[in-house]
Design a protein around this motif. Structure first.
Motif, PDB file in Angstrom:
ATOM      1  N   LYS A   1       0.904  -1.084  -0.094  1.00 49.71           N
ATOM      2  CA  LYS A   1      -0.001  -0.067  -0.094  1.00 49.71           C
ATOM      3  C   LYS A   1       0.967   1.250   0.047  1.00 49.71           C
ATOM      4  CE  LYS A   1      -3.726   2.077   2.498  1.00 49.71           C
ATOM      5  NZ  LYS A   1      -4.843   2.175   3.577  1.00 49.71           N
ATOM      6  N   PRO A   2       0.747   2.104  -0.628  1.00 45.86           N
ATOM      7  CA  PRO A   2       1.214   3.562  -0.779  1.00 45.86           C
ATOM      8  C   PRO A   2       1.011   4.396   0.521  1.00 45.86           C
ATOM      9  CG  PRO A   2      -0.450   3.753  -2.429  1.00 45.86           C
ATOM     10  CD  PRO A   2      -0.516   2.366  -1.719  1.00 45.86           C
ATOM     11  N   VAL A   3       1.752   5.215   0.468  1.00 46.22           N
ATOM     12  CA  VAL A   3       1.594   6.323   1.684  1.00 46.22           C
ATOM     13  C   VAL A   3       0.385   7.267   1.259  1.00 46.22           C
ATOM     14  CG1 VAL A   3       4.147   6.570   2.178  1.00 46.22           C
ATOM     15  CG2 VAL A   3       3.111   7.950   0.448  1.00 46.22           C
ATOM     16  N   PRO A   4      -0.261   7.917   2.001  1.00 44.73           N
ATOM     17  CA  PRO A   4      -1.458   8.842   1.684  1.00 44.73           C
ATOM     18  C   PRO A   4      -0.945   9.777   0.570  1.00 44.73           C
ATOM     19  CG  PRO A   4      -1.480   8.644   4.108  1.00 44.73           C
ATOM     20  CD  PRO A   4      -0.022   8.081   3.386  1.00 44.73           C
ATOM     21  N   SER A   5      -2.151   9.770  -0.530  1.00 44.85           N
ATOM     22  CA  SER A   5      -1.645  10.685  -1.744  1.00 44.85           C
ATOM     23  C   SER A   5      -2.136  12.214  -1.326  1.00 44.85           C
ATOM     24  CB  SER A   5      -2.443  10.261  -2.667  1.00 44.85           C
ATOM     25  OG  SER A   5      -2.162  10.757  -4.044  1.00 44.85           O
ATOM     26  N   ILE A   6      -1.254  12.951  -0.601  1.00 44.66           N
ATOM     27  CA  ILE A   6      -1.515  14.362  -0.259  1.00 44.66           C
ATOM     28  C   ILE A   6      -0.177  15.026  -0.373  1.00 44.66           C
ATOM     29  CG2 ILE A   6      -3.461  13.750   1.321  1.00 44.66           C
ATOM     30  CD1 ILE A   6      -1.268  13.941   3.648  1.00 44.66           C
ATOM     31  N   PRO A   7      -0.450  16.196  -0.957  1.00 42.86           N
ATOM     32  CA  PRO A   7       0.936  17.096  -0.929  1.00 42.86           C
ATOM     33  C   PRO A   7       1.731  17.269   0.244  1.00 42.86           C
ATOM     34  CG  PRO A   7      -1.027  17.988  -2.405  1.00 42.86           C
ATOM     35  CD  PRO A   7      -1.428  17.054  -1.212  1.00 42.86           C
ATOM     36  N   ALA A   8       1.051  17.248   1.268  1.00 37.41           N
ATOM     37  CA  ALA A   8       1.649  17.460   2.509  1.00 37.41           C
ATOM     38  C   ALA A   8       2.509  16.409   3.033  1.00 37.41           C
ATOM     39  CB  ALA A   8       0.644  17.842   3.672  1.00 37.41           C
ATOM     40  N   TRP A   9       2.474  15.213   2.452  1.00 45.00           N
ATOM     41  CA  TRP A   9       3.116  14.107   2.814  1.00 45.00           C
ATOM     42  C   TRP A   9       4.631  14.275   3.474  1.00 45.00           C
ATOM     43  CZ3 TRP A   9       1.833  10.103   5.532  1.00 45.00           C
ATOM     44  CH2 TRP A   9       2.783   9.036   5.887  1.00 45.00           C
ATOM     45  N   PRO A  10       5.464  14.965   2.636  1.00 44.77           N
ATOM     46  CA  PRO A  10       6.919  15.046   3.014  1.00 44.77           C
ATOM     47  C   PRO A  10       6.989  15.840   4.334  1.00 44.77           C
ATOM     48  CG  PRO A  10       6.624  15.777   0.796  1.00 44.77           C
ATOM     49  CD  PRO A  10       5.041  15.422   1.234  1.00 44.77           C
ATOM     50  N   LYS A  11       5.962  16.513   4.768  1.00 45.17           N
ATOM     51  CA  LYS A  11       6.192  16.893   6.232  1.00 45.17           C
ATOM     52  C   LYS A  11       5.771  15.918   7.067  1.00 45.17           C
ATOM     53  CE  LYS A  11       5.063  21.956   4.946  1.00 45.17           C
ATOM     54  NZ  LYS A  11       4.240  23.141   5.359  1.00 45.17           N
ATOM     55  N   ILE A  12       5.023  15.107   6.897  1.00 41.35           N
ATOM     56  CA  ILE A  12       4.171  14.310   7.809  1.00 41.35           C
ATOM     57  C   ILE A  12       5.303  13.210   8.191  1.00 41.35           C
ATOM     58  CG2 ILE A  12       2.493  12.488   8.099  1.00 41.35           C
ATOM     59  CD1 ILE A  12       0.765  14.509   6.771  1.00 41.35           C
ATOM     60  N   GLU A  13       6.287  12.807   7.057  1.00 41.82           N
ATOM     61  CA  GLU A  13       7.130  11.642   7.370  1.00 41.82           C
ATOM     62  C   GLU A  13       8.160  12.084   8.420  1.00 41.82           C
ATOM     63  OE1 GLU A  13       9.549  11.898   3.689  1.00 41.82           O
ATOM     64  OE2 GLU A  13       8.181  10.517   2.645  1.00 41.82           O
ATOM     65  N   ASP A  14       8.736  13.158   8.644  1.00 39.63           N
ATOM     66  CA  ASP A  14       9.636  13.520   9.735  1.00 39.63           C
ATOM     67  C   ASP A  14       8.687  13.479  11.067  1.00 39.63           C
ATOM     68  OD1 ASP A  14      11.352  14.407   7.979  1.00 39.63           O
ATOM     69  OD2 ASP A  14      10.942  16.489   8.181  1.00 39.63           O
TER      70      ASP A  14
END
Length: 403
Positions: free
Chosen positions: A355-368
């Protein structure tokens, strides 16, 4: 009149043999292999000429962004699937819904290309994670190496038995101290195993305080007691040295272990699920996807190139260069290569549950945020509920545009 006819014939001849030039920016193929693959394509499509530009993962994303901002006319671009939402949100990618209708049933990984109810790229090469386990340590701990853990409870019991073998032996390996692996290797997929998620489907609500995320966090806290906790590369090294019974990683570690630790007996198996009767073997879906850029002037030719690249024979030839990613075609697993590489076949089949990570533009911030959350769970004794509440608030702020 005769001279006029000669001129017209010459013009028509030139036009009939003029080629459409397609640009292809990619990461996976090096220049040498790209030349071989694309020469085959151009022989099959003599009216199309492909110019390949190899990108690096260190700066390729920025180069694509710069090209788009500068109005450069790109045609086909290979993207990491976690980038799709960002580029689609900016209107940079061509809608591929019609492509999905034509080829959807023949390929896995379409969920990695989905954003706001449409598909914006085509799954090409898929990579995921599975669980490695040491056969010798299983036998020494009184475990059956032919029956690796299938459930979380079985993982916990096996980890405790292996951990009891000695002071320098650990039942499991949990990554920490780096950006991606703490949440990517298993924590987030473990949440998915329960049927839960950390963000609502519409991308508006943080779900870290939900019962299923709490269930996962409690399991992770228990597993941490019998685990080595360090960077992913160090876990692979420790596993090769016979110090870890189990850990989760990608297919690239098969070659690493066989090359550097040929004496260590190991195997791989599906990601364990919460219980025998509930949950799935969900894993992290990494994918190389192919997108047609919105400003391309050669979309028909670009589509022909993509149709060629995703063919199972072509994709398999590419995958063999670095057998940690595999073709997205549902029949690629029938390739004779897999008969001689049974552990790689496990990864190919594990892709069905990825399954992929949620498809949202804000994802890079949530990774941290997820990295910090996981490390507080496995490295501290803080209350699980307080940890989840703390980071749920942070993620919600990101989704609300406050951070």
């Amino acid at each position: 009149m005769k001279r006029f006819l000669v001129i017209m014939f010459t013009v028509l001849t030139v036009l009939s043999f003029s080629k459409v030039k397609v640009t292809f920016w990619g990461f996976t193929m090096n220049d040498e292999h790209a030349k071989k693959v694309l020469t085959t394509f151009m022989k099959e499509n003599p009216d199309i000429e492909v110019e390949y530009v190899q990108l690096s993962w260190s700066n390729g994303f920025d180069k694509i962004v710069t090209a788009i901002a500068g109005g450069e006319k790109l045609d086909v671009v290979e993207l990491g699937n976690t980038w799709v939402a960002s580029f689609a949100d900016k209107g940079a990618l061509e809608n591929m819904d019609s492509f999905y209708k034509k080829y959807g049933k023949d390929y896995m990984g379409w969920n990695t290309t989905y954003y706001k109810k449409s598909y914006y790229s085509v799954p090409w090469l898929l990579g995921t994670r599975a669980m490695f386990y040491n056969l010798d340590l299983f036998e020494k701990a009184g475990l059956n190496p032919d029956k690796p853990p299938v459930t979380w409870d079985e993982v916990l019991k096996a980890a405790a038995k292996i951990d009891a073998l000695g002071p320098n032996i650990y039942g499991f390996g949990l990554p920490s101290g780096e950006n991606y692996s703490p949440w990517q290797q298993w924590f987030l997929p473990a949440v998915w195993c329960t049927g839960g998620d950390i963000i609502s489907e519409d991308g508006k609500k943080a779900l870290l305080v939900s019962p299923k995320v709490n269930q996962t966090a409690e399991f992770y806290r228990k597993l941490a007691k019998n685990s080595m906790k360090t960077k992913q590369d160090d876990l692979a090294k420790a596993f090769g040295e016979g110090k870890i019974g189990m850990y989760v990683s990608g297919a690239w570690d098969i070659d690493y272990l066989e090359t550097n630790y040929p004496e260590v007996p190991f195997n791989v198996t599906f990601i364990p699920k919460p219980s025998e009767n509930s949950g799935t073997h969900a894993s992290f879906a990494g994918a190389e996807v192919l997108a047609i850029m919105k400003n391309s002037k050669n979309k028909d030719a670009a589509q022909k190139l993509i149709e060629f690249l995703i063919r199972p024979d072509i994709a398999m030839d590419i995958a063999k260069l670095w057998p940690a990613i595999f073709p997205s075609h549902v029949d690629a697993g029938k390739d004779p290569w897999f008969a001689d590489h049974p552990m790689h076949k496990v990864f190919y089949e594990q892709n069905k549950y990825a399954k992929p990570v949620p498809s949202i533009p804000a994802w890079p911030k949530i990774e941290d945020v997820l990295r910090d959350l996981v490390e507080e769970i496995i490295l501290t004794d803080k209350s699980i509920s307080s940890i989840l509440l703390k980071y749920n608030t942070i993620v919600q702020d990101i989704l609300d545009g406050k951070r």
